[in-house]
Design an enzyme around this catalytic site. Structure first.
Site, PDB file in Angstrom:
ATOM      1  CE1 TYR A 146      -3.038  -2.969   0.129  1.00  0.00           C
ATOM      2  CE2 TYR A 146      -3.739  -2.318   2.315  1.00  0.00           C
ATOM      3  CZ  TYR A 146      -3.842  -3.159   1.225  1.00  0.00           C
ATOM      4  OH  TYR A 146      -4.760  -4.178   1.250  1.00  0.00           O
ATOM      5  CE  LYS A 195       1.098 -17.905  -1.845  1.00  0.00           C
ATOM      6  NZ  LYS A 195       0.255 -19.091  -1.645  1.00  0.00           N
ATOM      7  CG  ASP A 227      -2.224 -20.145   0.526  1.00  0.00           C
ATOM      8  OD1 ASP A 227      -1.418 -19.945   1.453  1.00  0.00           O
ATOM      9  OD2 ASP A 227      -1.929 -20.804  -0.486  1.00  0.00           O
ATOM     10  CG  ASP A 251      -6.902  -4.218   4.142  1.00  0.00           C
ATOM     11  OD1 ASP A 251      -7.876  -4.107   4.899  1.00  0.00           O
ATOM     12  OD2 ASP A 251      -6.800  -3.613   3.062  1.00  0.00           O
ATOM     13  CG  ASP A 255     -12.165  -6.204   6.711  1.00  0.00           C
ATOM     14  OD1 ASP A 255     -11.774  -5.598   7.741  1.00  0.00           O
ATOM     15  OD2 ASP A 255     -12.631  -5.625   5.719  1.00  0.00           O
TER      16      ASP A 255
END
Ligand code: NAD
Length: 360
Positions: A146, A195, A227, A251, A255
């Site tokens: 970001y 990852k 994942d 992020d 959520d």
């Protein structure tokens, strides 16, 4: 003790939920002999209306001069509000990104706790929920994808876009330390999510987290691919204590974690730097659909105030008192509309604040 709190009430339901958090803090002050000195600071739409920008330099200075910042939420209806006719850097959310960067708030802490009383709101099956879960997502907040370089170009008539994911070891180390510090006060387990089977930034992440772990022998460290973590959160959330991860993975996973608790109105959050300073806010937004109706759930903001007492002021006993008061009110059956179920007593925003303040 006297503590200086910068208060950003913000937009939408922000002023209503912050009012109730201050009510509970004042009850804590009275009972435990502290005083909280509030300084109102404008940000988001409220600042655009007065100053034409979502965050002024004066507002940043006022936050820096405080011991901590308590925030409601900012923003409006993104389809109808005139704030969203402005260029992106002048919109309400730009103020929040600028404030996070100015205050160097690199560590975002979001607890996801399932209250037994609100089990019905959890979308998971009973056999998955078991005895409930109580986890914390520690997300890196000022680096990674970001904040990396980005560009959109056209090459030989083909449009191409590029975002860059960069982390250096200092950025990883400081957030990892924060995660281990919190784990040490909880169930002493950190799950670092990356990852590393594909990304170089994740391989460095893993190495640095392992280095930090050496200073915390009492905390168990495990690594998990992102994942797999997304699956495990809905398969067996009770396995997690502190989940540590980089900005974009955090992020998305935070959520997902809030979703499985069933109510956005219950979830607190803290954004921390490497001092005792922090910004505390509910995980939800400004809920323009219910703003001004006195029906919003103030509990997330009240629990954010409890995190402020714990992390910024080291007032653990007082933070425990707020969390216990929230638990008591739920056990006694008081509910705002968003968490209402059969047989409970529905209350509005200020009545919920009164109920919690009275039980401090
Ligand atoms: P939202 O979280 O504001 O609302 C989503 C849904 O949850 C709505 O139905 C709302 O009524 C409900 N809800 C949220 N908080 C609640 C509470 N305390 N009690 C009861 N119900 C609650 O998300 P959105 O509608 O996507 O966004 C609205 C605005 O908020 C946008 O401008 C967005 O950019 C902004 N936003 C701000 C922040 C922040 O201030 N940190 C975070 C997220 C979104």
């Amino acid at each position: 003790m006297n503590y200086k709190v910068a208060v950003i009430s913000g937009d939408g339901i922000g002023p209503e939920i912050v009012r109730e958090a201050k009510k509970v803090l004042d009850a804590v002050a009275e009972k435990y002999g502290h005083s909280f000195q509030y300084k109102e600071v404008l940000m988001g739409g409220a600042s655009i209306d007065v100053h034409g920008v979502p965050l002024t330099e004066e507002a940043i200075t006022a936050c820096k001069n405080a011991d901590a910042v308590l925030m409601g939420s900012i923003g409006g209806n993104t389809s109808t509000s005139p704030w969203y006719q402005l260029p992106p850097e002048k919109r309400p959310e730009a103020g929040l990104l600028k404030l996070r960067k100015s205050l160097n708030l690199f560590a975002n802490v979001r607890p996801a706790l399932l209250y037994q009383e609100l089990k019905a709101a959890c979308p998971l099956k009973d056999e998955v929920i078991g005895n409930g879960f109580d986890l914390v997502i520690m997300r890196e907040l000022t680096g990674g994808l970001y904040f990396g370089e980005r560009k959109t170009i056209e090459e030989n008539g083909i449009r191409k876009a590029c975002d860059t994911l960069t982390y250096d070891e200092t950025e990883i180390r400081r957030v990892a330390k924060r995660a281990f510090d919190i784990a040490r006060k909880r169930r002493k387990k950190v799950t670092s999510v990356d990852k590393a089977n594909v990304l170089d930034s994740s391989r460095l992440w893993r190495k640095v987290v392992e280095e930090v772990a050496k200073d915390y022998p009492e905390v168990t460290l495990e690594h998990m691919l992102v994942d797999n973590c997304a699956m495990q959160l809905v398969k067996d959330p009770a396995q997690f204590d502190v989940v540590l991860t980089e900005n974009m993975f955090g992020d998305i996973l935070s959520d997902e974690a809030s979703m499985i608790t069933g109510s956005i109105g219950m979830l607190a959050s803290a954004s921390l730097n490497n001092t005792k300073f922090g910004l505390y806010e509910p995980s939800g937004g400004s809920a323009p659909d219910i703003a001004g109706k006195n029906i919003a759930n103030p509990i997330a903001t009240i629990l954010s105030a409890a995190m402020m007492l714990r992390f910024s002021f080291d007032l653990d006993k007082e933070a425990d008192a707020i969390e216990a008061a929230v638990q008591k009110v739920l056990t006694e059956g008081y509910r705002t509309g968003d968490i209402m179920s059969d047989g409970c007593k529905q209350v509005n925003t200020d009545e919920m604040g009164d109920c919690i303040a009275a039980r401090i």
